[in-house]
Each structure stands twice: as C-alpha cells, then as structure tokens.
Design a protein around this motif. Structure first.
Motif, PDB file in Angstrom:
ATOM      1  N   GLU A  59      15.848  -6.683 -29.649  1.00  0.00           N
ATOM      2  CA  GLU A  59      14.523  -7.318 -29.694  1.00  0.00           C
ATOM      3  C   GLU A  59      13.415  -6.398 -29.190  1.00  0.00           C
ATOM      4  N   THR A  60      13.772  -5.371 -28.429  1.00  0.00           N
ATOM      5  CA  THR A  60      12.788  -4.499 -27.808  1.00  0.00           C
ATOM      6  C   THR A  60      12.125  -3.623 -28.867  1.00  0.00           C
ATOM      7  N   SER A  61      10.781  -3.698 -28.910  1.00  0.00           N
ATOM      8  CA  SER A  61      10.038  -3.041 -29.985  1.00  0.00           C
ATOM      9  C   SER A  61       9.164  -1.875 -29.516  1.00  0.00           C
ATOM     10  N   PHE A  62       9.308  -1.459 -28.251  1.00  0.00           N
ATOM     11  CA  PHE A  62       8.472  -0.361 -27.747  1.00  0.00           C
ATOM     12  C   PHE A  62       9.232   0.416 -26.670  1.00  0.00           C
ATOM     13  N   ASP A  63       8.689   1.536 -26.264  1.00  0.00           N
ATOM     14  CA  ASP A  63       9.258   2.429 -25.259  1.00  0.00           C
ATOM     15  C   ASP A  63       9.029   1.813 -23.873  1.00  0.00           C
ATOM     16  N   THR A  64      10.063   1.187 -23.313  1.00  0.00           N
ATOM     17  CA  THR A  64       9.895   0.441 -22.069  1.00  0.00           C
ATOM     18  C   THR A  64      10.043   1.304 -20.819  1.00  0.00           C
ATOM     19  N   VAL A  65       9.429   0.811 -19.743  1.00  0.00           N
ATOM     20  CA  VAL A  65       9.597   1.339 -18.394  1.00  0.00           C
ATOM     21  C   VAL A  65       9.952   0.143 -17.516  1.00  0.00           C
ATOM     22  N   ILE A  66      10.901   0.327 -16.605  1.00  0.00           N
ATOM     23  CA  ILE A  66      11.281  -0.723 -15.658  1.00  0.00           C
ATOM     24  C   ILE A  66      11.070  -0.207 -14.242  1.00  0.00           C
ATOM     25  N   TYR A  67      10.392  -1.019 -13.420  1.00  0.00           N
ATOM     26  CA  TYR A  67      10.272  -0.778 -11.984  1.00  0.00           C
ATOM     27  C   TYR A  67      10.965  -1.932 -11.274  1.00  0.00           C
ATOM     28  N   VAL A  68      11.686  -1.628 -10.206  1.00  0.00           N
ATOM     29  CA  VAL A  68      12.288  -2.651  -9.350  1.00  0.00           C
ATOM     30  C   VAL A  68      11.782  -2.423  -7.932  1.00  0.00           C
ATOM     31  N   PHE A  69      11.290  -3.505  -7.315  1.00  0.00           N
ATOM     32  CA  PHE A  69      10.737  -3.456  -5.962  1.00  0.00           C
ATOM     33  C   PHE A  69      11.420  -4.473  -5.063  1.00  0.00           C
ATOM     34  N   SER A  70      11.455  -4.182  -3.775  1.00  0.00           N
ATOM     35  CA  SER A  70      11.784  -5.184  -2.774  1.00  0.00           C
ATOM     36  C   SER A  70      10.489  -5.475  -2.019  1.00  0.00           C
ATOM     37  N   GLY A  71      10.532  -6.436  -1.120  1.00  0.00           N
ATOM     38  CA  GLY A  71       9.350  -6.769  -0.335  1.00  0.00           C
ATOM     39  C   GLY A  71       8.492  -7.813  -1.015  1.00  0.00           C
ATOM     40  N   THR A  72       7.389  -8.128  -0.376  1.00  0.00           N
ATOM     41  CA  THR A  72       6.459  -9.120  -0.914  1.00  0.00           C
ATOM     42  C   THR A  72       5.488  -8.456  -1.877  1.00  0.00           C
ATOM     43  N   CYS A  73       4.829  -9.260  -2.683  1.00  0.00           N
ATOM     44  CA  CYS A  73       3.910  -8.715  -3.690  1.00  0.00           C
ATOM     45  C   CYS A  73       2.771  -7.899  -3.082  1.00  0.00           C
ATOM     46  N   ASP A  74       2.402  -8.200  -1.849  1.00  0.00           N
ATOM     47  CA  ASP A  74       1.326  -7.421  -1.228  1.00  0.00           C
ATOM     48  C   ASP A  74       1.848  -6.207  -0.454  1.00  0.00           C
ATOM     49  N   ALA A  75       3.178  -6.032  -0.426  1.00  0.00           N
ATOM     50  CA  ALA A  75       3.769  -4.886   0.265  1.00  0.00           C
ATOM     51  C   ALA A  75       5.055  -4.473  -0.456  1.00  0.00           C
ATOM     52  N   LEU A  76       4.924  -4.119  -1.741  1.00  0.00           N
ATOM     53  CA  LEU A  76       6.086  -3.755  -2.559  1.00  0.00           C
ATOM     54  C   LEU A  76       6.659  -2.399  -2.145  1.00  0.00           C
ATOM     55  N   VAL A  77       8.003  -2.315  -2.151  1.00  0.00           N
ATOM     56  CA  VAL A  77       8.711  -1.081  -1.838  1.00  0.00           C
ATOM     57  C   VAL A  77       9.556  -0.723  -3.054  1.00  0.00           C
ATOM     58  N   CYS A  78       9.355   0.468  -3.602  1.00  0.00           N
ATOM     59  CA  CYS A  78      10.088   0.901  -4.786  1.00  0.00           C
ATOM     60  C   CYS A  78      11.576   1.032  -4.479  1.00  0.00           C
ATOM     61  N   VAL A  79      12.395   0.349  -5.285  1.00  0.00           N
ATOM     62  CA  VAL A  79      13.851   0.407  -5.152  1.00  0.00           C
ATOM     63  C   VAL A  79      14.443   1.298  -6.240  1.00  0.00           C
ATOM     64  N   GLY A  80      13.841   1.265  -7.435  1.00  0.00           N
ATOM     65  CA  GLY A  80      14.318   2.080  -8.539  1.00  0.00           C
ATOM     66  C   GLY A  80      13.421   1.945  -9.746  1.00  0.00           C
ATOM     67  N   SER A  81      13.499   2.928 -10.639  1.00  0.00           N
ATOM     68  CA  SER A  81      12.704   2.881 -11.862  1.00  0.00           C
ATOM     69  C   SER A  81      13.399   3.697 -12.939  1.00  0.00           C
ATOM     70  N   ASN A  82      13.017   3.433 -14.183  1.00  0.00           N
ATOM     71  CA  ASN A  82      13.557   4.214 -15.284  1.00  0.00           C
ATOM     72  C   ASN A  82      12.603   4.174 -16.459  1.00  0.00           C
ATOM     73  N   ASP A  83      12.427   5.326 -17.081  1.00  0.00           N
ATOM     74  CA  ASP A  83      11.666   5.463 -18.317  1.00  0.00           C
ATOM     75  C   ASP A  83      12.509   6.265 -19.298  1.00  0.00           C
ATOM     76  N   ASP A  84      13.678   5.749 -19.597  1.00  0.00           N
ATOM     77  CA  ASP A  84      14.595   6.383 -20.546  1.00  0.00           C
ATOM     78  C   ASP A  84      14.745   7.893 -20.337  1.00  0.00           C
ATOM     79  N   ASP A  85      14.664   8.330 -19.080  1.00  0.00           N
ATOM     80  CA  ASP A  85      14.680   9.773 -18.836  1.00  0.00           C
ATOM     81  C   ASP A  85      15.998  10.297 -18.272  1.00  0.00           C
ATOM     82  N   ASP A  86      17.041   9.489 -18.259  1.00  0.00           N
ATOM     83  CA  ASP A  86      18.339   9.996 -17.820  1.00  0.00           C
ATOM     84  C   ASP A  86      19.463   9.180 -18.442  1.00  0.00           C
ATOM     85  N   ASP A  87      20.655   9.352 -17.953  1.00  0.00           N
ATOM     86  CA  ASP A  87      21.824   8.746 -18.590  1.00  0.00           C
ATOM     87  C   ASP A  87      21.982   7.243 -18.365  1.00  0.00           C
TER      88      ASP A  87
END
Length: 128
Positions: A59-87
C-alpha cells in the motif's frame, strides 16, 4: 494524528492503512533528517521486548521515513530512525526495531524523504 499529542494507538500485530495527505510538516522534530514533508503520528506502549515497525506494505506509495521516540510529546527522545538507508529497510519503505521498556510509551512519526505525501501501510510486530 497530525501532531504528536493526537497520535493514534497501534498495538503489536496491528496493521494500519493510512495517508499523510492533508497532514502538516513536523519540521521542528528531528531524529535524523529534518522532516520537510507532511507526517502522521502513532503511539504504542512497550512490554519489555523488541518491537519492529515498518511501512513495507504494498500500500505504501512513497519513500517513507520512520522516527521512533520515547518520552512525552514536549520532551521527545530519539530511540531509532530509518530512511531505507541500511539493511533493515525494504526498498524505499522503512523499518525500525528497538528494545522497549515495560510501560514506556513510544511515539512513531511517519513522513516522506522527498516532500511527498500519500498512502502507506504500517505494521507493528514483536519478533521475539
């Protein structure tokens, strides 16, 4: 689910069909590249196992990026991300895996690498 505070709940083994059309750009949020395209938000609560989220659906029709955060919306902490740049990605779609903490809420942002918007399929799994 255009902003973090209005994130849609997603549970393990859920699959969601969605779109970034009519969403706004979350340009002040970063966990890698700075978003320059509309994004939508999801949230889940950890159970202490590894979670994996992806947009590898047909169903995905575009080049996606995913960010995953912990914490509250006003103090987000990056847990991981991907832009189709690895395995861990699947073509121009993306995938992120991370170790969750029991009871911790995680926010997931889906947007496009190339200022696009469109439909996507999102799934959340626990490969354990």
């Amino acid at each position: 689910n255009d902003v973090c505070l209005d994130a849609v709940e997603i549970a393990i083994d859920d699959g969601i069909s969605a779109s970034t059309a009519f969403a706004t750009v979350d340009g002040d949020i970063t966990c890698g590249i700075v978003p320059q395209s509309p994004g939508v938000w999801y949230k889940t609560v950890g159970d202490g196992s590894i979670y994996a989220v992806d947009t590898c659906s047909s169903e995905t029709s575009f080049d996606t990026v995913i960010y995953v955060f912990s914490g509250t919306c006003d103090a987000l902490v990056c847990v991981g991300s991907n832009d189709d740049d690895d395995d861990v990605s699947c073509g121009l779609s993306s995938a992120v895996s991370w170790q969750t903490q029991l009871g911790e809420e995680y926010s997931i942002l889906i947007f496009s690498f190339a200022a696009e918007s469109g439909k996507f399929g999102l799934s959340l799994m626990s490969p354990n």
